[in-house]
Design an enzyme around this catalytic site. Structure first.
Site, mmCIF file in Angstrom:
data_model
loop_
_atom_site.group_PDB
_atom_site.id
_atom_site.type_symbol
_atom_site.label_atom_id
_atom_site.label_comp_id
_atom_site.label_asym_id
_atom_site.label_seq_id
_atom_site.Cartn_x
_atom_site.Cartn_y
_atom_site.Cartn_z
ATOM 1 N N GLU A 160 61.563 30.700 115.476
ATOM 2 C CA GLU A 160 61.047 31.323 117.135
ATOM 3 C C GLU A 160 60.104 31.880 117.374
ATOM 4 O O GLU A 160 60.352 32.639 118.153
ATOM 5 C CB GLU A 160 63.108 31.449 117.756
ATOM 6 C CG GLU A 160 63.603 30.026 117.400
ATOM 7 C CD GLU A 160 64.684 30.381 118.507
ATOM 8 O OE1 GLU A 160 64.445 31.964 119.681
ATOM 9 O OE2 GLU A 160 65.914 29.427 118.456
ATOM 10 N N GLU B 248 69.141 25.289 114.724
ATOM 11 C CA GLU B 248 70.396 25.964 115.693
ATOM 12 C C GLU B 248 70.378 25.151 116.509
ATOM 13 O O GLU B 248 69.874 24.070 117.008
ATOM 14 C CB GLU B 248 69.449 27.047 115.963
ATOM 15 C CG GLU B 248 69.327 28.283 115.311
ATOM 16 C CD GLU B 248 69.034 29.213 115.362
ATOM 17 O OE1 GLU B 248 69.391 30.006 116.960
ATOM 18 O OE2 GLU B 248 67.980 30.336 115.170
HETATM 19 C C1 BGP Z 1 68.415 31.868 119.210
HETATM 20 C C2 BGP Z 1 67.874 32.744 117.641
HETATM 21 C C3 BGP Z 1 69.237 33.154 116.947
HETATM 22 C C4 BGP Z 1 70.822 33.199 117.774
HETATM 23 C C5 BGP Z 1 70.947 32.370 118.673
HETATM 24 C C6 BGP Z 1 71.538 32.608 119.914
HETATM 25 O O1 BGP Z 1 67.518 32.051 120.108
HETATM 26 O O2 BGP Z 1 67.411 31.914 116.474
HETATM 27 O O3 BGP Z 1 69.069 34.552 116.167
HETATM 28 O O4 BGP Z 1 70.678 34.496 118.532
HETATM 29 O O5 BGP Z 1 69.290 32.450 119.702
HETATM 30 O O6 BGP Z 1 71.599 33.780 120.635
HETATM 31 P P1 BGP Z 1 72.537 34.866 121.400
HETATM 32 O O7 BGP Z 1 72.647 35.769 120.172
HETATM 33 O O8 BGP Z 1 71.855 35.833 122.291
HETATM 34 O O9 BGP Z 1 73.451 34.101 121.680
#
Ligand code: BGP
Length: 470
Positions: A166, A370
């Site tokens: 990201e 993800e």
């Molecule tokens: C993405 C990131 C992850 C994770 C996910 C969920 O942007 O790559 O590392 O954090 O989001 O986000 P959150 O933990 O804020 O719910």
């Protein structure tokens, strides 16, 4: 289009799950690890749990991998903590840190799980940040040296590599993610950092192909379809503009090795174009990914800017919530979509359109690295009934299958997350995993692992190769 019958998932489709080092490992200073920017960052008010213990995967990885194998994962996407293997970001490696990932990878391979290794997931070594982080061109060299170490150490066991997680969110939400070094809120500085990261990534991809000709490597940005708020042509221009600035700037840099023209026009208009040194454009053009990995949570809906505060979202600083930018696009809540408990819109069909759009533009194999539902899970009588997560994942997997039927080449799905971890924004109370980790925000308890209902459901999805989704 609707099909009378959808195509099956390919037999070698990777059914995976994801984590990242700083969110899962704990052991933040164990055995010679150096601090990362995530370890030392300022805490947000609702960010209660810290990363010092997290899910303590550093000490539980054998048990965790055994559970991943029982789940049936054929791939596991994890990240290496740069400052665990190189405490100063460059210089001397930490043998215990290097050994940890050998052990983890060996354990995965022994269980028939393909390791998918992310090289950098938000956690820049603090030592590099102290020297200016990505503002400093030396960080490019540090990243390339780190990449070489990873390829040489783990290249005989790892064949699928992800460069940077990201990058677009690190630039656009740098304050929230605490990841991209000092910027003082100056977006010109951030786009200079972005340029340095893009050059570093291109060099790492080229190096990977030199050292490991059989391996495959790709970027892992957060990419989502951007919808216009209405058929008003002005809204469509705004959606295209935001798509260029949020998505295509990063994809074009990684895949085509050049700046997307509309994104470049935006940087020029704002006075934010980066300094590009001689040779940088050649380096970018030479770095070629073998596939595109991307993270997907929800689409974004935007309208034409009105040029005032109404352009901006009132929904806070969160990497998945559309934000708005005066003069570029207006944040619009998509009333047709449900939202989760944390205000994130839920759009399974957007998974299909996003896959189609990326495939259309780049024609490279795709993997989702993800996708998942953050929720407050409750342990009741030793069980977690997370039917809401099953529903979310099922509807997204269905749309991946529609995209495959559309002719898109998708080779894997790694939902977020394999096991509960610390959320980026909401501590340990916001959970994503198939495996529950029994701890509270402050009370670590025994950190026992408990299989959720979604664990048993995903087990069947995997063993049936996606043919049994309910
Ligand atoms: C993405 C990131 C992850 C994770 C996910 C969920 O942007 O790559 O590392 O954090 O989001 O986000 P959150 O933990 O804020 O719910």
């Amino acid at each position: 289009m609707q099909y009378s019958q959808v195509s099956p998932f390919p037999s070698d489709f990777l059914w995976g799950a994801s984590t990242s080092a700083y969110q899962v490992e704990g052991g933040w200073d164990a055995d010679g690890k150096g601090p990362s920017v995530m370890d030392v960052r300022e805490r947000h008010s609702d960010d209660i749990a810290d990363f010092t213990v997290a899910a303590d995967h550093y000490h539980h990885y054998r048990e965790d991998v055994a559970l991943f194998a029982e789940l049936g994962l054929t791939a596991y996407r994890f990240s290496v903590s740069w400052s665990r293997v190189l405490p100063d970001g460059d210089g001397e490696p930490n043998p215990a840190g290097v050994a940890f990932y050998h052990n983890l990878i060996d354990e995965l391979v022994a269980h028939g799980i393909e390791p998918i290794l992310t090289m950098y997931h938000f956690d820049l070594p603090d030592a590099l940040d102290q020297r200016g982080g990505w503002n400093n061109r030396d960080t490019i060299d540090a990243f390339v040296a780190y990449a070489r170490l990873l390829f040489e150490e783990y290249g005989s066991k790892v064949s699928t590599w992800l460069t940077i997680n990201e990058q677009n969110m690190m630039i656009l939400h740098s304050q929230a993610l605490g990841s991209a070094g000092r910027n003082g809120g100056d977006m010109g500085v951030m786009y200079q950092q972005n340029h340095h990261m893009a050059v570093a990534q291109a060099k790492a991809m080229t190096l990977c192909h030199e050292i490991l000709p059989e391996a495959k490597i790709g970027p892992a940005p957060n990419i989502v379809s951007v919808y216009p708020a209405s058929p008003d042509p002005a809204d469509i221009v705004a959606a295209d503009d935001w798509d260029a600035v949020r998505n295509l700037l990063y994809l074009d840099l990684a895949v085509r090795g050049s700046y997307h023209p509309t994104a470049w026009a935006y940087l020029t208009e704002r006075g934010w174009t980066p300094d590009i040194l001689d040779g940088d454009l050649d380096t970018l053009a030479a770095g070629r990914p073998d596939f595109i990995a991307f993270n997907y949570y929800s689409t974004q809906t935007v309208g034409a800017p009105r040029g005032d505060g109404a352009d901006l979202s009132q929904r806070g600083e969160d990497q998945q919530i559309v934000r708005g930018e005066v003069g570029l696009y207006r944040a619009v809540k998509n009333e047709l979509l449900d939202t989760n408990a944390f205000g994130w819109e839920i759009d399974p069909v957007g998974m299909r359109t996003t896959l189609r759009r990326i495939w259309d533009r780049y024609r490279l194999p795709l993997i989702i690295t993800e996708n998942g539902l953050g929720a407050v899970d409750e342990l009741v009588d030793g069980r977690i009934h997370d039917d809401y997560r099953i529903d979310y994942l099922r509807r997204h997997i269905e749309q991946i299958q529609w995209a495959i039927s559309d002719g898109v080449e998708v080779f894997g799905y790694c939902p977020w997350t394999a096991i509960d971890i610390v959320s980026t924004h909401q501590g340990f109370k916001k959970r994503y995993g198939f495996i529950y980790v029994d701890r509270g925000e402050d009370d670590l308890r025994e950190l026992a692992r408990v299989k959720k209902d979604s664990f048993f459901w995903y087990q069947i999805v995997i063993s049936s190769q996606g043919s049994k989704l309910s």
